[in-house]
Motif scaffolding. Sequence first.
Motif, short mmCIF file in Angstrom:
data_model
loop_
_atom_site.label_atom_id
_atom_site.label_comp_id
_atom_site.label_asym_id
_atom_site.label_seq_id
_atom_site.Cartn_x
_atom_site.Cartn_y
_atom_site.Cartn_z
N LYS A 101 -22.97 -6.35 -7.40
CA LYS A 101 -23.64 -7.53 -7.73
C LYS A 101 -24.99 -6.71 -8.14
O LYS A 101 -25.50 -7.56 -9.12
N LYS A 102 -25.70 -5.81 -7.73
CA LYS A 102 -26.82 -5.34 -8.14
C LYS A 102 -26.63 -4.80 -9.68
O LYS A 102 -27.48 -5.02 -10.38
N PHE A 103 -25.51 -4.00 -9.70
CA PHE A 103 -25.11 -3.49 -11.14
C PHE A 103 -24.80 -4.86 -12.30
O PHE A 103 -25.60 -4.68 -13.13
N LEU A 109 -24.70 -9.37 -16.53
CA LEU A 109 -23.12 -9.64 -16.52
C LEU A 109 -23.18 -10.79 -15.40
O LEU A 109 -24.26 -11.27 -14.59
N GLY A 110 -21.98 -11.67 -15.48
CA GLY A 110 -21.87 -12.66 -14.49
C GLY A 110 -21.71 -12.10 -13.05
O GLY A 110 -21.08 -10.95 -12.80
N VAL A 111 -22.76 -12.27 -12.17
CA VAL A 111 -22.86 -11.80 -10.89
C VAL A 111 -21.80 -12.39 -9.76
O VAL A 111 -22.24 -13.59 -9.53
N PRO A 117 -12.56 -6.71 -15.83
CA PRO A 117 -12.55 -6.01 -17.36
C PRO A 117 -14.15 -5.64 -17.61
O PRO A 117 -14.26 -4.78 -18.29
N LYS A 118 -15.05 -6.98 -17.85
CA LYS A 118 -16.07 -6.73 -18.52
C LYS A 118 -17.20 -5.61 -17.04
O LYS A 118 -17.79 -4.84 -18.03
N THR A 119 -17.00 -5.83 -16.07
CA THR A 119 -17.70 -4.81 -15.32
C THR A 119 -17.18 -3.26 -15.51
O THR A 119 -17.98 -2.48 -15.44
N TRP A 120 -15.93 -3.16 -15.61
CA TRP A 120 -15.48 -2.03 -15.63
C TRP A 120 -16.19 -1.27 -17.10
O TRP A 120 -16.36 -0.17 -16.98
N GLN A 121 -15.91 -2.11 -18.00
CA GLN A 121 -16.44 -1.57 -19.39
C GLN A 121 -17.93 -1.20 -19.30
O GLN A 121 -18.23 -0.08 -19.68
N TRP A 122 -18.63 -1.86 -18.63
CA TRP A 122 -20.29 -1.60 -18.43
C TRP A 122 -20.42 -0.37 -17.31
O TRP A 122 -21.06 0.48 -17.49
#
Length: 127
Positions: A101-103, A109-111, A117-122
């Motif tokens: 969530k902090k990341f 990004l949406g928390v 997929p989006k969090t993995w990308q980042w």
Amino acid sequence: MYAHRKAAAFLAAGVLAATAVTGAAATASAAPAPAASPSVSAYCEWWGGIGMYCGYDLLNTYADYGDRGNKVKEIQALLRYHAIYVTVDGKFGKDTRAGVKKFQRSWGLGVDGIVGPKTWQWLRTAI
């Protein structure tokens, strides 16, 4: 330095002699050593076509609270790479969810605490 080696050799000889006389190995009476703690550091490197990789898992599969295994270790190591210090233990618990969530918050990004997929990308993005 020489005296220390001589004393160590003398001590070792005494242990061997005690073992030979009693027929049992000498043991220390100290408390047992604590269990090894989970990894506290992560080494990640850039892999072309993948992004940052920390040696645990190459896939970018969905991960959520309660998951376990190498994909979670990869997430935890990537969080550490991004200066979010969670324990790399392979358990997606409350600390890992808080780290995700902090990341997500820091990258806009949406928390939701879920690694999709989006969090993995980042996460795989180098700083």
